[in-house]
Design a protein around this motif. Structure first.
Motif, PDB file in Angstrom:
ATOM      1  N   ALA A  86     -20.857 -48.832  19.036  1.00 54.11           N
ATOM      2  CA  ALA A  86     -21.972 -49.562  18.334  1.00 54.11           C
ATOM      3  C   ALA A  86     -21.586 -50.819  18.439  1.00 54.11           C
ATOM      4  O   ALA A  86     -20.035 -51.082  18.428  1.00 54.11           O
ATOM      5  CB  ALA A  86     -22.025 -49.163  16.772  1.00 54.11           C
ATOM      6  N   PRO A  87     -22.055 -51.511  18.518  1.00 59.10           N
ATOM      7  CA  PRO A  87     -22.009 -53.365  18.872  1.00 59.10           C
ATOM      8  C   PRO A  87     -21.448 -53.539  17.130  1.00 59.10           C
ATOM      9  O   PRO A  87     -21.281 -53.002  16.377  1.00 59.10           O
ATOM     10  CB  PRO A  87     -22.745 -54.155  18.975  1.00 59.10           C
ATOM     11  CG  PRO A  87     -23.978 -53.467  19.076  1.00 59.10           C
ATOM     12  CD  PRO A  87     -24.160 -51.735  18.738  1.00 59.10           C
ATOM     13  N   ASP A  88     -20.788 -54.675  17.552  1.00 57.98           N
ATOM     14  CA  ASP A  88     -19.542 -54.942  16.464  1.00 57.98           C
ATOM     15  C   ASP A  88     -20.849 -55.547  15.208  1.00 57.98           C
ATOM     16  O   ASP A  88     -21.861 -56.535  16.523  1.00 57.98           O
ATOM     17  CB  ASP A  88     -18.913 -56.086  16.614  1.00 57.98           C
ATOM     18  CG  ASP A  88     -18.189 -56.023  17.381  1.00 57.98           C
ATOM     19  OD1 ASP A  88     -16.931 -54.379  16.692  1.00 57.98           O
ATOM     20  OD2 ASP A  88     -16.780 -56.397  17.477  1.00 57.98           O
ATOM     21  N   PRO A  89     -21.139 -55.853  14.577  1.00 55.64           N
ATOM     22  CA  PRO A  89     -21.908 -56.881  13.417  1.00 55.64           C
ATOM     23  C   PRO A  89     -22.516 -58.011  13.855  1.00 55.64           C
ATOM     24  O   PRO A  89     -21.657 -58.800  14.692  1.00 55.64           O
ATOM     25  CB  PRO A  89     -21.754 -57.208  12.297  1.00 55.64           C
ATOM     26  CG  PRO A  89     -20.279 -55.683  11.924  1.00 55.64           C
ATOM     27  CD  PRO A  89     -20.203 -55.472  13.454  1.00 55.64           C
ATOM     28  N   VAL A  90     -23.488 -58.855  14.040  1.00 59.10           N
ATOM     29  CA  VAL A  90     -24.207 -59.839  14.186  1.00 59.10           C
ATOM     30  C   VAL A  90     -23.780 -60.615  13.258  1.00 59.10           C
ATOM     31  O   VAL A  90     -23.365 -61.117  12.362  1.00 59.10           O
ATOM     32  CB  VAL A  90     -25.394 -59.898  14.686  1.00 59.10           C
ATOM     33  CG1 VAL A  90     -26.069 -61.481  14.930  1.00 59.10           C
ATOM     34  CG2 VAL A  90     -25.242 -59.177  16.110  1.00 59.10           C
ATOM     35  N   PRO A  91     -23.006 -61.919  13.980  1.00 62.16           N
ATOM     36  CA  PRO A  91     -22.132 -63.265  12.829  1.00 62.16           C
ATOM     37  C   PRO A  91     -23.643 -63.660  12.484  1.00 62.16           C
ATOM     38  O   PRO A  91     -25.189 -63.614  13.013  1.00 62.16           O
ATOM     39  CB  PRO A  91     -21.904 -63.750  12.909  1.00 62.16           C
ATOM     40  CG  PRO A  91     -21.170 -63.353  14.317  1.00 62.16           C
ATOM     41  CD  PRO A  91     -22.197 -62.409  14.739  1.00 62.16           C
ATOM     42  N   GLN A  92     -23.436 -64.406  11.106  1.00 59.32           N
ATOM     43  CA  GLN A  92     -24.814 -64.728   9.874  1.00 59.32           C
ATOM     44  C   GLN A  92     -23.877 -66.553  10.501  1.00 59.32           C
ATOM     45  O   GLN A  92     -23.527 -67.245  10.237  1.00 59.32           O
ATOM     46  CB  GLN A  92     -24.958 -65.112   8.403  1.00 59.32           C
ATOM     47  CG  GLN A  92     -25.012 -63.608   9.230  1.00 59.32           C
ATOM     48  CD  GLN A  92     -26.832 -62.838   8.987  1.00 59.32           C
ATOM     49  OE1 GLN A  92     -27.800 -63.804   8.237  1.00 59.32           O
ATOM     50  NE2 GLN A  92     -27.234 -61.730   9.051  1.00 59.32           N
TER      51      GLN A  92
ATOM     52  N   ASN B 255     -26.558 -57.355  25.869  1.00 53.92           N
ATOM     53  CA  ASN B 255     -26.966 -58.123  25.128  1.00 53.92           C
ATOM     54  C   ASN B 255     -26.313 -58.786  23.643  1.00 53.92           C
ATOM     55  O   ASN B 255     -25.578 -59.757  23.579  1.00 53.92           O
ATOM     56  CB  ASN B 255     -28.151 -59.032  24.821  1.00 53.92           C
ATOM     57  CG  ASN B 255     -28.665 -59.481  26.281  1.00 53.92           C
ATOM     58  OD1 ASN B 255     -27.579 -59.331  28.042  1.00 53.92           O
ATOM     59  ND2 ASN B 255     -29.983 -59.240  26.988  1.00 53.92           N
ATOM     60  N   ILE B 256     -25.851 -57.442  22.950  1.00 56.23           N
ATOM     61  CA  ILE B 256     -26.129 -57.747  21.465  1.00 56.23           C
ATOM     62  C   ILE B 256     -24.107 -57.368  21.566  1.00 56.23           C
ATOM     63  O   ILE B 256     -23.019 -57.362  20.457  1.00 56.23           O
ATOM     64  CB  ILE B 256     -26.965 -56.701  20.567  1.00 56.23           C
ATOM     65  CG1 ILE B 256     -26.443 -57.253  18.896  1.00 56.23           C
ATOM     66  CG2 ILE B 256     -26.159 -55.397  20.604  1.00 56.23           C
ATOM     67  CD1 ILE B 256     -27.477 -56.530  18.494  1.00 56.23           C
TER      68      ILE B 256
END
Length: 278
Positions: free
Chosen positions: A3-9, A244-245
């Motif tokens: 799983a990719p790292d969480p996407v920042p906000q 890409n993510i």
């Protein structure tokens, strides 16, 4: 696949926030959109960018309903098309978009193009302000607006767009417009962040990718992330969607940024000119 790292906000000027990396559905056929939205959500995307003009809002809505991800976790953007500008027409077009999406609100509603010759974008912006007041568009913004057009919206309504979605990639870096965004407190969001793949064979990009053991697309998306932009890459290939993510586990050096800055070109625009596109 891991799983990719969480996407920042990224913080918006209205107190809300938007995931820094989203999934764009431009040019996806309506029939294929539900499955691809599901794949994107399964890969970790929590932002979906569509538009009335894409003809796939219904597919996006179906994809959202068919996943186990709750609506509250997903940031949904759609856009007003050019032929529906004007106060009343904008409100009707928004209702149609909501109906196609099957939602009671969107997280972000944008005026897709300014269409200055129509002379209606200010009336459309007033309609968006009202939609936000009603709670049906949580945040409002624009796409492809120039500095002068942004200032007109702010000066005549007192409401600053949360975001301006513009063509932005290493060959077309829009430094002057980005500086205006910073001055006005507007988030920069990049459409065609990979330059429709035209920048991926640039030697400066491929050298960085080879050194880092990453793909050229990952390097370009990392460049967007480190510059503080929101990016919405589009892909119909699950492996590339996941790739890409997966851009949060490495960093670029200052030398990398200098090399990519050197790719900016006066003729780098791929899409239409916002001053003439109708």
């Amino acid at each position: 696949m891991t799983a990719p790292d969480p996407v920042p906000q990224i913080a918006l000027n209205d107190g809300r926030s938007i995931p820094q990396l989203g999934f764009g559905v431009w040019r996806l056929q309506e029939a294929e959109t539900p499955a691809l939205v599901g794949t994107a959500l399964g890969s970790g995307y929590r932002s979906i960018d569509t538009a009335a003009a894409y003809g796939n809002e219904g597919g996006v809505g179906r994809g959202l309903r068919e996943t186990i991800v709750s609506r509250a976790e997903v940031f949904v953007t759609t856009k007003l098309w050019n032929d529906a500008q004007g106060y009343d027409a904008t409100r009707h077009a928004f209702d149609d978009s909501l109906a196609r999406l099957g939602l009671d609100h969107v997280d972000l509603y944008l005026i897709h193009w300014p269409c200055p010759d129509r002379g209606l974008y200010l009336d459309s912006w007033r309609a968006l302000i009202r939609l936000q007041e009603e709670g049906r568009a949580a945040s409002i913004g624009v796409s492809n607006f120039t500095e002068d057009q942004l200032e007109r919206l702010v000066n005549e309504t007192g409401v600053t767009p949360a975001l301006n979605q513009i063509e932005l990639h290493p060959r077309f870096q829009q430094r002057s417009l980005r500086a205006a965004h910073v001055r006005l407190g507007i988030v920069t969001e990049a459409w065609s962040p990979l330059g429709q793949a035209q920048v991926l064979d640039e030697p400066a990009i491929t050298r960085i990718a080879d050194r880092l053991g990453r793909s050229p697309a990952q390097v370009v998306l990392r460049w967007h992330i480190e510059n503080g932009f929101v990016a919405i890459p589009k892909s119909a290939t699950p492996a590339r969607m996941h790739e890409n993510i997966d851009v949060f586990g490495f960093s670029l050096t200052q030398e990398d940024h200098t090399a990519i800055a050197g790719l900016d070109r006066a003729d780098g625009r791929i899409g239409p000119d916002p001053m003439t596109f109708q």
